[in-house]
Scaffold this motif. Structure first.
Motif, PDB file in Angstrom:
ATOM      1  N   LEU A 224      15.486 -70.032  12.027  1.00  0.00           N
ATOM      2  CA  LEU A 224      15.865 -71.326  12.607  1.00  0.00           C
ATOM      3  C   LEU A 224      17.206 -71.159  13.314  1.00  0.00           C
ATOM      4  O   LEU A 224      18.138 -70.579  12.761  1.00  0.00           O
ATOM      5  CB  LEU A 224      15.986 -72.378  11.497  1.00  0.00           C
ATOM      6  CG  LEU A 224      16.277 -73.824  11.919  1.00  0.00           C
ATOM      7  CD1 LEU A 224      15.676 -74.794  10.918  1.00  0.00           C
ATOM      8  CD2 LEU A 224      17.761 -74.113  12.057  1.00  0.00           C
ATOM      9  N   ILE A 225      17.268 -71.629  14.533  1.00  0.00           N
ATOM     10  CA  ILE A 225      18.542 -71.637  15.254  1.00  0.00           C
ATOM     11  C   ILE A 225      18.879 -73.086  15.591  1.00  0.00           C
ATOM     12  O   ILE A 225      18.042 -73.825  16.119  1.00  0.00           O
ATOM     13  CB  ILE A 225      18.478 -70.787  16.542  1.00  0.00           C
ATOM     14  CG1 ILE A 225      18.203 -69.325  16.177  1.00  0.00           C
ATOM     15  CG2 ILE A 225      19.785 -70.890  17.324  1.00  0.00           C
ATOM     16  CD1 ILE A 225      18.059 -68.400  17.360  1.00  0.00           C
ATOM     17  N   ALA A 226      20.087 -73.451  15.247  1.00  0.00           N
ATOM     18  CA  ALA A 226      20.519 -74.829  15.498  1.00  0.00           C
ATOM     19  C   ALA A 226      21.878 -74.822  16.198  1.00  0.00           C
ATOM     20  O   ALA A 226      22.696 -73.936  15.964  1.00  0.00           O
ATOM     21  CB  ALA A 226      20.609 -75.595  14.188  1.00  0.00           C
ATOM     22  N   ASP A 227      22.066 -75.791  17.048  1.00  0.00           N
ATOM     23  CA  ASP A 227      23.365 -75.977  17.714  1.00  0.00           C
ATOM     24  C   ASP A 227      24.007 -77.242  17.152  1.00  0.00           C
ATOM     25  O   ASP A 227      23.352 -78.283  17.074  1.00  0.00           O
ATOM     26  CB  ASP A 227      23.169 -76.119  19.227  1.00  0.00           C
ATOM     27  CG  ASP A 227      22.539 -74.869  19.828  1.00  0.00           C
ATOM     28  OD1 ASP A 227      22.835 -73.767  19.340  1.00  0.00           O
ATOM     29  OD2 ASP A 227      21.738 -75.006  20.766  1.00  0.00           O
ATOM     30  N   PHE A 228      25.251 -77.111  16.771  1.00  0.00           N
ATOM     31  CA  PHE A 228      25.976 -78.264  16.234  1.00  0.00           C
ATOM     32  C   PHE A 228      26.792 -78.894  17.363  1.00  0.00           C
ATOM     33  O   PHE A 228      27.503 -78.189  18.082  1.00  0.00           O
ATOM     34  CB  PHE A 228      26.923 -77.836  15.118  1.00  0.00           C
ATOM     35  CG  PHE A 228      26.235 -77.272  13.896  1.00  0.00           C
ATOM     36  CD1 PHE A 228      24.871 -77.400  13.710  1.00  0.00           C
ATOM     37  CD2 PHE A 228      26.969 -76.617  12.910  1.00  0.00           C
ATOM     38  CE1 PHE A 228      24.233 -76.885  12.596  1.00  0.00           C
ATOM     39  CE2 PHE A 228      26.341 -76.093  11.785  1.00  0.00           C
ATOM     40  CZ  PHE A 228      24.973 -76.226  11.625  1.00  0.00           C
ATOM     41  N   HIS A 229      26.685 -80.188  17.481  1.00  0.00           N
ATOM     42  CA  HIS A 229      27.430 -80.897  18.533  1.00  0.00           C
ATOM     43  C   HIS A 229      28.243 -82.037  17.928  1.00  0.00           C
ATOM     44  O   HIS A 229      27.770 -82.745  17.045  1.00  0.00           O
ATOM     45  CB  HIS A 229      26.472 -81.499  19.569  1.00  0.00           C
ATOM     46  CG  HIS A 229      25.568 -80.494  20.210  1.00  0.00           C
ATOM     47  ND1 HIS A 229      26.030 -79.502  21.040  1.00  0.00           N
ATOM     48  CD2 HIS A 229      24.229 -80.320  20.133  1.00  0.00           C
ATOM     49  CE1 HIS A 229      25.006 -78.769  21.457  1.00  0.00           C
ATOM     50  NE2 HIS A 229      23.908 -79.244  20.908  1.00  0.00           N
ATOM     51  N   TRP A 230      29.442 -82.162  18.439  1.00  0.00           N
ATOM     52  CA  TRP A 230      30.270 -83.331  18.102  1.00  0.00           C
ATOM     53  C   TRP A 230      30.637 -84.018  19.414  1.00  0.00           C
ATOM     54  O   TRP A 230      30.954 -83.338  20.395  1.00  0.00           O
ATOM     55  CB  TRP A 230      31.563 -82.906  17.407  1.00  0.00           C
ATOM     56  CG  TRP A 230      31.401 -82.426  16.010  1.00  0.00           C
ATOM     57  CD1 TRP A 230      31.533 -83.163  14.874  1.00  0.00           C
ATOM     58  CD2 TRP A 230      31.105 -81.089  15.575  1.00  0.00           C
ATOM     59  NE1 TRP A 230      31.336 -82.372  13.767  1.00  0.00           N
ATOM     60  CE2 TRP A 230      31.065 -81.097  14.168  1.00  0.00           C
ATOM     61  CE3 TRP A 230      30.853 -79.881  16.239  1.00  0.00           C
ATOM     62  CZ2 TRP A 230      30.808 -79.964  13.416  1.00  0.00           C
ATOM     63  CZ3 TRP A 230      30.585 -78.747  15.496  1.00  0.00           C
ATOM     64  CH2 TRP A 230      30.561 -78.797  14.105  1.00  0.00           C
TER      65      TRP A 230
ATOM     66  N   ASN B  40      24.284 -71.530  18.188  1.00  0.00           N
ATOM     67  CA  ASN B  40      23.658 -70.351  17.574  1.00  0.00           C
ATOM     68  C   ASN B  40      23.902 -70.255  16.076  1.00  0.00           C
ATOM     69  O   ASN B  40      24.280 -69.203  15.566  1.00  0.00           O
ATOM     70  CB  ASN B  40      24.156 -69.072  18.241  1.00  0.00           C
ATOM     71  CG  ASN B  40      23.611 -68.929  19.635  1.00  0.00           C
ATOM     72  OD1 ASN B  40      22.423 -69.127  19.862  1.00  0.00           O
ATOM     73  ND2 ASN B  40      24.477 -68.620  20.574  1.00  0.00           N
ATOM     74  N   ASN B  41      23.701 -71.340  15.377  1.00  0.00           N
ATOM     75  CA  ASN B  41      23.731 -71.277  13.925  1.00  0.00           C
ATOM     76  C   ASN B  41      22.374 -70.736  13.479  1.00  0.00           C
ATOM     77  O   ASN B  41      21.335 -71.349  13.731  1.00  0.00           O
ATOM     78  CB  ASN B  41      23.980 -72.664  13.325  1.00  0.00           C
ATOM     79  CG  ASN B  41      25.378 -73.138  13.618  1.00  0.00           C
ATOM     80  OD1 ASN B  41      26.303 -72.810  12.895  1.00  0.00           O
ATOM     81  ND2 ASN B  41      25.544 -73.885  14.707  1.00  0.00           N
ATOM     82  N   LEU B  42      22.417 -69.602  12.837  1.00  0.00           N
ATOM     83  CA  LEU B  42      21.170 -68.888  12.541  1.00  0.00           C
ATOM     84  C   LEU B  42      20.867 -68.883  11.042  1.00  0.00           C
ATOM     85  O   LEU B  42      21.741 -68.592  10.226  1.00  0.00           O
ATOM     86  CB  LEU B  42      21.295 -67.447  13.039  1.00  0.00           C
ATOM     87  CG  LEU B  42      20.165 -66.485  12.681  1.00  0.00           C
ATOM     88  CD1 LEU B  42      18.859 -66.903  13.348  1.00  0.00           C
ATOM     89  CD2 LEU B  42      20.525 -65.064  13.104  1.00  0.00           C
ATOM     90  N   PHE B  43      19.635 -69.225  10.737  1.00  0.00           N
ATOM     91  CA  PHE B  43      19.161 -69.169   9.353  1.00  0.00           C
ATOM     92  C   PHE B  43      17.841 -68.399   9.359  1.00  0.00           C
ATOM     93  O   PHE B  43      16.954 -68.697  10.150  1.00  0.00           O
ATOM     94  CB  PHE B  43      18.909 -70.574   8.792  1.00  0.00           C
ATOM     95  CG  PHE B  43      20.101 -71.490   8.921  1.00  0.00           C
ATOM     96  CD1 PHE B  43      21.053 -71.555   7.922  1.00  0.00           C
ATOM     97  CD2 PHE B  43      20.275 -72.269  10.058  1.00  0.00           C
ATOM     98  CE1 PHE B  43      22.150 -72.389   8.041  1.00  0.00           C
ATOM     99  CE2 PHE B  43      21.369 -73.106  10.191  1.00  0.00           C
ATOM    100  CZ  PHE B  43      22.305 -73.163   9.177  1.00  0.00           C
ATOM    101  N   GLN B  44      17.738 -67.445   8.472  1.00  0.00           N
ATOM    102  CA  GLN B  44      16.479 -66.687   8.409  1.00  0.00           C
ATOM    103  C   GLN B  44      16.106 -66.433   6.953  1.00  0.00           C
ATOM    104  O   GLN B  44      16.940 -65.994   6.156  1.00  0.00           O
ATOM    105  CB  GLN B  44      16.606 -65.354   9.143  1.00  0.00           C
ATOM    106  CG  GLN B  44      15.285 -64.602   9.141  1.00  0.00           C
ATOM    107  CD  GLN B  44      15.199 -63.516  10.190  1.00  0.00           C
ATOM    108  OE1 GLN B  44      16.146 -63.302  10.943  1.00  0.00           O
ATOM    109  NE2 GLN B  44      14.083 -62.831  10.251  1.00  0.00           N
TER     110      GLN B  44
END
Lengths: 278, 183
Positions: A224-230, B40-44
Motif C-alpha cells: 500500500l502506498i499512501a500520500d499524506f496531505h495537510w 510515498n508512505n509505503l506499507f508491505q
C-alpha cells in the motif's frame, strides 16, 4: 496594437516581480524560521504523551516519557510557559521567537525532533504489527484556521487498505482524530487552530499504522502506498499554503522560461531602438 | 520589409506575453494552491509460505503391504519460504481406510531420536497435533523421518485393510504470536 502589447507586458512583468518576491519571501521565511526556533526554548515535546500539559512548574514523570520525549542537551523545557490547549483546538504552541510576520496563512513541515516528517516505510508487516511516525506541521497565521489532514491511498493499492488501520492523534491535545481502516478514512480530518500573538502554531501528529491479529492470508504480500496531505481552510482569502519542495520546482520551471523570455525581451528592445534610430 | 518586421515584433511580443502569463500563473499557484505533503508512505505485508517435500508424496509406492511388526521409513522435508521465522506443524489429512487405526506413525527430525509426533495415523490430524517446539528460520530447510509401523499385536483383524492419506503442514509467523495460534 504594439503599444497595448507593450503595456500588457509591462503590467505582467510587474505582477510577476511582485509574485516572485512574495514567493522568495515565503521560502526564506520557511528556511530561517526553524533556525530561529532552535535558539529559543523548545517546550512541550509530546511524543507518546497523550495527556494535557503538565501543571505549571512541574516536569513529566519518567513513566510518561518515551524515546521521543527526549530533548537534546542544551535545550530547556519550559512546560509552565505553554499557553492553554483546549480539546479540539490549539494555540500557537511553542516558539517564543518573534518570527517574521507573514500576512496570510503559511503551512509547512517542521523537523521538531529527529525522525519527524519521514514517510513510513514498513516492510514485512505481519498481523499485530504497529508502526508509529510523527509529523510536525507549523502554521503561520493571524486568524483562526482549520488544518485538514488526509491520507490518500494510491490507486491499485486498495486491498491492503481493507485491513490496514491507522490512528491519527494530535499530541498537543491528545485528541484522536481517527482510528480505523485506511480505506474508510474521511475526506479530511479537521483540527481548529487559534492564533496567539503572531507566533506560529504547531500541530504534532502521531500517526500509527497497524494490522489486527485477525488479518488473513488474502492480505499476504500486499503493498500500500499512501500520500499524506495537510492543508488549511479558514476565513482568510486566499489560503497561502505551500509545500517546501513545490515552490522550488516551480522556480526551476520559471528559470527555464525566463531563459527564453530574457533574450526575447532584449531582442524586442533592440528592435525598438533600431526603429527609433531610423 | 517593414510589414515582415512588424509581424516578427508582434510574434515576439505575443510569445513574451504568453511566457509572462505562464510565469505569473506558476508563482501564484505556488503561493496559493500548494499543500504540505509527505508522499510515498509505503506499507508491505510479509508472506508465510512453506514447501513440504516439493509437493511429492512421502510414500511413492502405489501399494505397500504391511504385516504385523513391519515398519516403513521415509524421509521428507519442510522448507520455510516465508519472510519471517515460523512455527509449524505436520499432520495427516484425507485419511482413508480402517488401517488408520492400526498403523502407528512416528515423525522425528532426520538422524535424531527426538520424537516430534507419535500416535495412530487417525490421531495425527490437523486439529489434534500441536505446533512443533522448534521454529523454522527464514529459508531454513529441515529433513524429517516418518516411521509407519504396524504393531505385532495387530492380528488377523488387520488383514485386507487399507490406508490412504495426504501429509500436510501448516506454518504461522512467530511475530506477535506468542501462543502459537494457527488461525
Amino acid at each position: 496594437m504594439s503599444k497595448k502589447l507593450k503595456t500588457l507586458i509591462v503590467v505582467l512583468s510587474v505582477m510577476l516581480a511582485v509574485s516572485v518576491i512574495a514567493l522568495v519571501s515565503v521560502l526564506l521565511y520557511r528556511h530561517f524560521a526553524p533556525s530561529m526556533q532552535t535558539t529559543t526554548t523548545v517546550p512541550n515535546n509530546l511524543i507518546g504523551v497523550v495527556t494535557t500539559p503538565t501543571p505549571e512548574g512541574t516536569t513529566a514523570s519518567p513513566e510518561e516519557e518515551t524515546e521521543g520525549d527526549k530533548i537534546p542537551d542544551g535545550e530547556e523545557t519550559e512546560v509552565g510557559s505553554l499557553p492553554d490547549i483546549h480539546e479540539g483546538e490549539t494555540t500557537a504552541a511553542d516558539t517564543t521567537a518573534q518570527a517574521t510576520q507573514i500576512p496570510a496563512v503559511s503551512l509547512y513541515l517542521h523537523n521538531r525532533n529527529e525522525g519527524d516528517n519521514v514517510p513510513f516505510e514498513v516492510m514485512n508487516m505481519f498481523p499485530g504489527d504497529v508502526e508509529t511516525k510523527y509529523f510536525c506541521v507549523r502554521v503561520a497565521h493571524s486568524e483562526t484556521v482549520t488544518v485538514k489532514y488526509r491520507a490518500e491511498v494510491r490507486k491499485g493499492y486498495e486491498i491492503l487498505a481493507e485491513v490496514l488501520k491507522c490512528r491519527i492523534t494530535i499530541l498537543n491535545t491528545g485528541e484522536v482524530l481517527y482510528d480505523g481502516l485506511m480505506k474508510s478514512m474521511p475526506e479530511s480530518l479537521d483540527f481548529t487552530v487559534i492564533p496567539q500573538d503572531g507566533v506560529d502554531s504547531e500541530l504534532y501528529y502521531e500517526i500509527t499504522a497497524y494490522l489486527e491479529t485477525s488479518v488473513g492470508n488474502r492480505h499476504q504480500n500486499r503493498r500500500l502506498i499512501a500520500d499524506f496531505h495537510w492543508w488549511v481552510e479558514g476565513e482568510l482569502d486566499p489560503p497561502n499554503t505551500g509545500d517546501a519542495m513545490q515552490p522550488i520546482v516551480i522556480i526551476c520551471v520559471m528559470a527555464v522560461i525566463l531563459l527564453i523570455l530574457v533574450p526575447l525581451l532584449i531582442k524586442r528592445r533592440r528592435e525598438g531602438e533600431d526603429d527609433e534610430q531610423q | 520589409m517593414s510589414s515582415s518586421k512588424t509581424k516578427r515584433r508582434l510574434t515576439v511580443g505575443i510569445i513574451t506575453l504568453i511566457l509572462l502569463s505562464l510565469c505569473l500563473t506558476a508563482t501564484t499557484f505556488a503561493l496559493v494552491w500548494a499543500t504540505v505533503s509527505v508522499e510515498n508512505n509505503l506499507f508491505q505485508t510479509g508472506i508465510v509460505k512453506i514447501n513440504l517435500n516439493d509437493g511429492n508424496p512421502i510414500i511413492n509406492e502405489e501399494k505397500f503391504l504391511f504385516e504385523p511388526g513391519a515398519t516403513l521409513k521415509r524421509d521428507f522435508f519442510i522448507e520455510n519460504l516465508s519472510t519471517w521465522e515460523v512455527y509449524y506443524k505436520i499432520y495427516m489429512l484425507n485419511l482413508e481406510g480402517d488401517l488408520a487405526d492400526k498403523i502407528y506413525v512416528t515423525i522425528t527430525p532426520k538422524d535424531s531420536d527426538d520424537i516430534l509426533y507419535e500416535g495412530l495415523a487417525s490421531e495425527l490430524t490437523r486439529a489434534r497435533v500441536h505446533a512443533a517446539d522448534d521454529t523454522l528460520e527464514i529459508g531454513e530447510k529441515v529433513y524429517f523421518t516418518a516411521y509407519f509401523h504396524m504393531p505385532t499385536t495387530v492380528g488377523n483383524e488387520g488383514q485386507g485393510l487399507e490406508l490412504g492419506f495426504d501429509m500436510g503442514a501448516d506454518a504461522v509467523q512467530t511475530k506477535n504470536n506468542p501462543n502459537r495460534l494457527f488461525d
